[in-house]
Design an enzyme around this catalytic site. Sequence first.
Site, PDB file in Angstrom:
ATOM      1  N   ASN A  78      -8.388   3.143   0.504  1.00  6.64           N
ATOM      2  CA  ASN A  78      -8.682   3.074   1.947  1.00  6.64           C
ATOM      3  C   ASN A  78     -10.190   3.175   2.177  1.00  6.64           C
ATOM      4  O   ASN A  78     -10.665   3.956   2.989  1.00  6.64           O
ATOM      5  CB  ASN A  78      -7.928   4.155   2.718  1.00  6.64           C
ATOM      6  CG  ASN A  78      -7.959   3.911   4.223  1.00  6.64           C
ATOM      7  OD1 ASN A  78      -8.283   2.811   4.678  1.00  6.64           O
ATOM      8  ND2 ASN A  78      -7.617   4.919   4.998  1.00  6.64           N
ATOM      9  N   GLU A  89      -7.613  -1.842  -1.543  1.00  8.34           N
ATOM     10  CA  GLU A  89      -8.286  -1.611  -0.264  1.00  8.34           C
ATOM     11  C   GLU A  89      -9.651  -0.968  -0.482  1.00  8.34           C
ATOM     12  O   GLU A  89      -9.967   0.076   0.071  1.00  8.34           O
ATOM     13  CB  GLU A  89      -7.414  -0.776   0.687  1.00  8.34           C
ATOM     14  CG  GLU A  89      -7.769  -1.035   2.133  1.00  8.34           C
ATOM     15  CD  GLU A  89      -6.784  -0.446   3.129  1.00  8.34           C
ATOM     16  OE1 GLU A  89      -6.975  -0.704   4.335  1.00  8.34           O
ATOM     17  OE2 GLU A  89      -5.831   0.261   2.731  1.00  8.34           O
ATOM     18  N   ASP A  91      -0.396  -1.014  -3.985  1.00  2.00           N
ATOM     19  CA  ASP A  91       0.205  -0.701  -2.695  1.00  2.00           C
ATOM     20  C   ASP A  91       1.048  -1.901  -2.296  1.00  2.00           C
ATOM     21  O   ASP A  91       0.521  -2.945  -1.931  1.00  2.00           O
ATOM     22  CB  ASP A  91      -0.907  -0.420  -1.675  1.00  2.00           C
ATOM     23  CG  ASP A  91      -0.365  -0.164  -0.286  1.00  2.00           C
ATOM     24  OD1 ASP A  91       0.866  -0.132  -0.109  1.00  2.00           O
ATOM     25  OD2 ASP A  91      -1.189   0.007   0.643  1.00  2.00           O
ATOM     26  N   ASN A 125       3.348  -1.700   0.137  1.00  2.00           N
ATOM     27  CA  ASN A 125       3.632  -1.563   1.572  1.00  2.00           C
ATOM     28  C   ASN A 125       5.114  -1.723   1.908  1.00  2.00           C
ATOM     29  O   ASN A 125       5.459  -2.195   2.991  1.00  2.00           O
ATOM     30  CB  ASN A 125       2.785  -2.554   2.389  1.00  2.00           C
ATOM     31  CG  ASN A 125       1.474  -1.941   2.846  1.00  2.00           C
ATOM     32  OD1 ASN A 125       1.462  -0.853   3.420  1.00  2.00           O
ATOM     33  ND2 ASN A 125       0.367  -2.610   2.566  1.00  2.00           N
ATOM     34  N   HIS A 152      -3.513   7.580   0.983  1.00  2.00           N
ATOM     35  CA  HIS A 152      -2.607   7.431  -0.154  1.00  2.00           C
ATOM     36  C   HIS A 152      -2.966   8.473  -1.213  1.00  2.00           C
ATOM     37  O   HIS A 152      -4.082   8.999  -1.228  1.00  2.00           O
ATOM     38  CB  HIS A 152      -2.737   6.050  -0.792  1.00  2.00           C
ATOM     39  CG  HIS A 152      -2.307   4.927   0.091  1.00  2.00           C
ATOM     40  ND1 HIS A 152      -1.166   4.184  -0.139  1.00  2.00           N
ATOM     41  CD2 HIS A 152      -2.880   4.374   1.193  1.00  2.00           C
ATOM     42  CE1 HIS A 152      -1.046   3.249   0.769  1.00  2.00           C
ATOM     43  NE2 HIS A 152      -2.072   3.344   1.602  1.00  2.00           N
TER      44      HIS A 152
END
Length: 256
Positions: free
Chosen positions: A9, A35, A149, A151, A247
């Site tokens: 992130n 990310e 990830d 999702n 995360h």
Amino acid sequence: MRIVTLNANGIRSAATKGVFDWLRTQQADVVCLQETKAQEDQLTDAMFRPDGHHCFYRDATCKKGYSGVAIYARREPDAVLTELGWEPFDCEGRYIEARFGNLSVVSLYVPSGSSGEERQQFKFKVMDFLTPIFDQWLNSGRDYVICGDWNIVHTRNDIKNWTSNQKNSGCLPAERAWLDLLFHTRGWVDSFRAIKPEAVEYTWWSNRGRARENNVGWRIDYQVCTPGLRERMRACSVYREQRFSDHAPYTVDYAD
């Protein structure tokens, strides 16, 4: 062989929270990040090239400061791949693969559909696009570890509030059916469930309210492997003691 995956992130944000100090203690053979939210020319500080690692980034080109994936490896890969052949997906910087002999380690970032219907439809298109690619990988004779990830939660034990999220992106029946197809029909192995069949652990928590404090989470970060690696899985862990991102890092140890 130890592999760590983490949605950072924002790699620069995670760096200020100590993620590189923590990684130094992990002795990981491969680290997969998602990310990163940065262009490689913004990552000139030495911390973004950890000592003893070969570092590879795949940035988003159609929207700078968005998405992005990376792989750090102790051993220099034989090859690094960064495109799967569909520009709307590739330009968002969602895939990078490092090859070591017969082993491929992939850092993958599946889109979220939570921002609205347009992105949810793009997510479905990505799922459709990836399915035959995963089939090719499965039938290639290579060993694959697809980190990242995704999702999507898979089962009731992968999300705190199962019932109330049935209409929300990441827990939609069609998304979970896709994981059923991959895991139960195609034969891909969810490393976490292979090692901990009934465990309830999460890898992502909303920043709203006190979700992390109250452990109202989702398990959406995976290491998904070809069947031949199942017998080599030894242990896995989700690290929650420090907060580098929304995360948590997910680590799997494999026998060499």
